[in-house]
Scaffold this motif. Structure first.
Motif, PDB file in Angstrom:
ATOM      1  N   ARG A   3       0.829  -1.196   0.000  1.00 28.46           N
ATOM      2  CA  ARG A   3       0.000   0.000   0.000  1.00 28.46           C
ATOM      3  C   ARG A   3       0.864   1.246   0.000  1.00 28.46           C
ATOM      4  NH1 ARG A   3      -5.362  -0.578   1.702  1.00 28.46           N
ATOM      5  NH2 ARG A   3      -6.064  -2.708   1.324  1.00 28.46           N
ATOM      6  N   GLN A   4       0.588   2.163  -0.922  1.00 31.15           N
ATOM      7  CA  GLN A   4       1.278   3.447  -0.942  1.00 31.15           C
ATOM      8  C   GLN A   4       0.375   4.568  -0.435  1.00 31.15           C
ATOM      9  OE1 GLN A   4       3.142   4.396  -4.687  1.00 31.15           O
ATOM     10  NE2 GLN A   4       3.562   2.251  -5.138  1.00 31.15           N
ATOM     11  N   PHE A   5      -0.925   4.361  -0.480  1.00 31.88           N
ATOM     12  CA  PHE A   5      -1.874   5.418  -0.151  1.00 31.88           C
ATOM     13  C   PHE A   5      -2.717   5.071   1.082  1.00 31.88           C
ATOM     14  CE2 PHE A   5      -0.918   5.819  -4.638  1.00 31.88           C
ATOM     15  CZ  PHE A   5      -0.700   7.183  -4.786  1.00 31.88           C
ATOM     16  N   PHE A   6      -3.387   3.932   1.061  1.00 32.87           N
ATOM     17  CA  PHE A   6      -4.312   3.585   2.135  1.00 32.87           C
ATOM     18  C   PHE A   6      -3.576   2.997   3.337  1.00 32.87           C
ATOM     19  CE2 PHE A   6      -7.165   3.691  -1.490  1.00 32.87           C
ATOM     20  CZ  PHE A   6      -8.295   4.294  -0.956  1.00 32.87           C
ATOM     21  N   ILE A  11      -6.749   7.288   3.833  1.00 32.03           N
ATOM     22  CA  ILE A  11      -5.506   7.938   3.432  1.00 32.03           C
ATOM     23  C   ILE A  11      -5.289   9.131   4.354  1.00 32.03           C
ATOM     24  CG2 ILE A  11      -4.289   9.075   1.535  1.00 32.03           C
ATOM     25  CD1 ILE A  11      -6.262   7.652  -0.375  1.00 32.03           C
ATOM     26  N   VAL A  19       1.267  11.980   0.109  1.00 30.31           N
ATOM     27  CA  VAL A  19       0.022  11.556  -0.534  1.00 30.31           C
ATOM     28  C   VAL A  19      -1.115  12.556  -0.351  1.00 30.31           C
ATOM     29  CG1 VAL A  19       0.601   9.122  -0.268  1.00 30.31           C
ATOM     30  CG2 VAL A  19      -0.769  10.246   1.497  1.00 30.31           C
ATOM     31  N   THR A  24      -3.371  14.396  -5.661  1.00 31.86           N
ATOM     32  CA  THR A  24      -3.709  13.031  -5.251  1.00 31.86           C
ATOM     33  C   THR A  24      -5.189  12.902  -4.967  1.00 31.86           C
ATOM     34  OG1 THR A  24      -1.509  12.672  -4.317  1.00 31.86           O
ATOM     35  CG2 THR A  24      -3.264  11.223  -3.562  1.00 31.86           C
ATOM     36  N   VAL A  28      -7.778  10.280  -6.467  1.00 31.44           N
ATOM     37  CA  VAL A  28      -8.579   9.383  -5.628  1.00 31.44           C
ATOM     38  C   VAL A  28     -10.045   9.481  -6.021  1.00 31.44           C
ATOM     39  CG1 VAL A  28      -9.404   8.966  -3.274  1.00 31.44           C
ATOM     40  CG2 VAL A  28      -6.977   9.358  -3.690  1.00 31.44           C
ATOM     41  N   GLU A 126     -10.299  -1.145  -1.277  1.00 29.20           N
ATOM     42  CA  GLU A 126      -9.204  -0.181  -1.200  1.00 29.20           C
ATOM     43  C   GLU A 126      -8.049  -0.589  -2.119  1.00 29.20           C
ATOM     44  OE1 GLU A 126      -9.761   1.754   3.263  1.00 29.20           O
ATOM     45  OE2 GLU A 126      -8.096   0.370   2.881  1.00 29.20           O
ATOM     46  N   GLU A 130      -6.598   1.578  -5.158  1.00 27.65           N
ATOM     47  CA  GLU A 130      -5.174   1.920  -5.198  1.00 27.65           C
ATOM     48  C   GLU A 130      -4.549   1.480  -6.526  1.00 27.65           C
ATOM     49  OE1 GLU A 130      -1.235   1.823  -2.402  1.00 27.65           O
ATOM     50  OE2 GLU A 130      -3.240   2.204  -1.680  1.00 27.65           O
ATOM     51  N   LEU A 133      -5.264   3.964  -9.205  1.00 28.47           N
ATOM     52  CA  LEU A 133      -4.508   5.218  -9.101  1.00 28.47           C
ATOM     53  C   LEU A 133      -3.262   5.210  -9.979  1.00 28.47           C
ATOM     54  CD1 LEU A 133      -4.769   5.859  -5.258  1.00 28.47           C
ATOM     55  CD2 LEU A 133      -5.740   7.299  -7.053  1.00 28.47           C
ATOM     56  N   GLU A 134      -2.798   4.031 -10.313  1.00 33.44           N
ATOM     57  CA  GLU A 134      -1.581   3.900 -11.111  1.00 33.44           C
ATOM     58  C   GLU A 134      -1.874   3.732 -12.597  1.00 33.44           C
ATOM     59  OE1 GLU A 134       1.206   4.387  -9.581  1.00 33.44           O
ATOM     60  OE2 GLU A 134       0.316   4.356  -7.579  1.00 33.44           O
TER      61      GLU A 134
END
Length: 445
Positions: A3-6, A11, A19, A24, A28, A126, A130, A133-134
């Protein structure tokens, strides 16, 4: 997937860094919007916020994100987190968003997401958001861009729902209550609800300016509330946090009452009334051993989970329980709300106070907490808990405490910290155990 965000509760981070930027937030909105574009109906998201200065920026960015993928947006302005969960379900929205960093200082902010059922999103939802998002997200055609509007009756809807959680035969006419809203999301809703139920209220933390949320007030800063309760001769004080999903109580003598005592009260009262489901209460590994012993003496069980109200909620839903929470004050009462609600929990406490006719200092101190000590050790890299010396120190501590205590070791979910907690009947032994394990962790670092 890493996880980079959640994190454990949506978040969260320092505004305009990492983030928690407008860019961002817009992404989201786009990713969550795409994930919940299911079916051929007109899609809707409800967005609320607390009183942080950055809330305006994050709200605008989220609105841009959601509308760009074809979702209509309903904005409520400042409202408690549980109000957004409620409105998401009642307005048949596809998604709910709360912009808040809870009890953190104003410089931080966060994004919490709720599904159409009013519950926080699952790990799977989630993870899927996420992943989106990429990716390069598909935007709506010009004719299908969403609309955004503000509604004026959101606070009234929430107040009505909160008041309905109080038993019909209970009024608060004879109580004097200090209500501390932390200059946060509940600064209008909670005082109004309690006043309408008949109480004389004295307010604290109800003058938000964008920068003073949780600053010297609220559930994590109780000195002002304690002093005010004593000065006013109040029957009780209630403290919420910035988004009002947390409750801590102060009795008429100025003594703080944490979530464990509140769970003991509500759990035992509901059991006596035949309202408690599941035969027990759900709490985290951090709840005091004294709570477990109190419930056991009542023939009730304590089910423990990982730290985080989402894990409490998962266990409650899986096991059919309707009372759960955390020592820190998150109270989840599934008969009345789908997430932690400090105001609803406060009304259950106030109802018990009215019915008992006893002072809060007697009614709210149902057990003596077992001596408990928590210390944090910061580390730079690696996994100190994998070191043999640390494992040996933990085993030795558990052996020393025997059956009269517990050792809980965990990594923080938000900082590079090892949290070391022990509790037991012998306070000096607890201290030695914690210090020994902390020393071993430092050595491993």
């Amino acid at each position: 997937m890493t996880r980079q965000f959640f994190g454990t509760d949506g978040i969260r981070g320092r505004t305009n860094k990492g983030v928690m930027t407008a860019a961002t937030a817009m992404r989201v909105g786009q990713a969550a919007g795409r994930h919940f574009l299911r079916g051929d109906h007109r899609h809707r998201v409800v967005i609320g916020k607390d009183t942080r200065l950055s809330g305006y920026m994050m709200e605008s960015a989220l609105v841009a994100g959601f509308t760009s993928v074809g979702m209509d947006v309903v904005m409520t302005g400042p409202l408690p987190t549980p109000a957004i969960a409620l409105l998401t379900r009642e307005m048949r929205a596809d998604l709910g968003v709360m912009i808040s960093a809870s009890h953190n200082p104003f410089e931080d902010n966060g994004i919490k997401l709720f599904g159409p059922d009013g519950f926080k999103l699952s790990d799977d939802d989630e993870a899927r958001i996420e992943a989106l998002l990429e990716t390069e997200l598909e935007l709506a055609d010009a004719a299908d861009i969403g609309r955004a509007r503000r509604i004026d009756d959101a606070r009234g809807r929430y107040i009505h729902a909160v008041k309905r959680s109080l038993p019909d035969d209970v009024r608060l006419d004879d109580l004097t209550i200090v209500v501390d809203c932390a200059h946060g999301a509940a600064y209008e809703a909670t005082p109004s609800a309690i006043w309408e139920l008949g109480a004389k209220i004295i307010t604290l933390g109800v003058e938000p300016n964008g920068r003073n949320i949780n600053d010297g007030v609220g559930s994590t800063s109780l000195d002002a509330l304690k002093a005010r309760v004593i000065a006013e001769g109040a029957d009780i004080g209630i403290a919420l946090d910035g988004d009002a999903d947390r409750l801590i109580v102060v009795d008429e003598k100025g003594t703080a009452v944490d979530g464990d005592q509140i769970m003991a009260l509500i759990g035992s009262q509901w059991a006596a009334q035949g309202r408690l489901r599941g035969g027990g209460v759900v709490a985290t590994i951090m709840s005091n051993l004294g709570l477990e012993r109190f419930l056991d003496a009542k023939g009730l069980s304590l089910i423990r989970t990982k730290v985080g109200d989402r894990y409490v909620l998962e266990a409650m839903k899986a096991g059919g329980y309707n009372v759960g929470g955390e020592q820190s004050g998150h109270m989840i009462l599934l008969d009345h709300a789908t997430t932690g609600d400090g105001t609803v929990a406060a009304l259950q406490v106030l109802a018990a106070l009215v019915k008992s006719g006893r002072p809060a200092s007697e009614m709210l101190h149902l057990f003596d907490p077992v001596p408990q000590l928590l210390q944090n050790v910061r580390f730079e890299s690696g996994d100190p808990l994998a070191a043999q010396a640390v494992k040996d120190a933990i085993a030795a501590g558990e052996s020393d405490l025997g059956g009269s205590g517990r050792v809980v070791i965990r990594k923080s979910g938000t900082e590079p910290l090892i949290r070391v907690m022990a509790e037991g009947d012998d306070a000096d032994l607890v201290k030695r155990v914690v210090h020994s394990i902390c020393d071993a962790v430092r050595g491993a670092c």
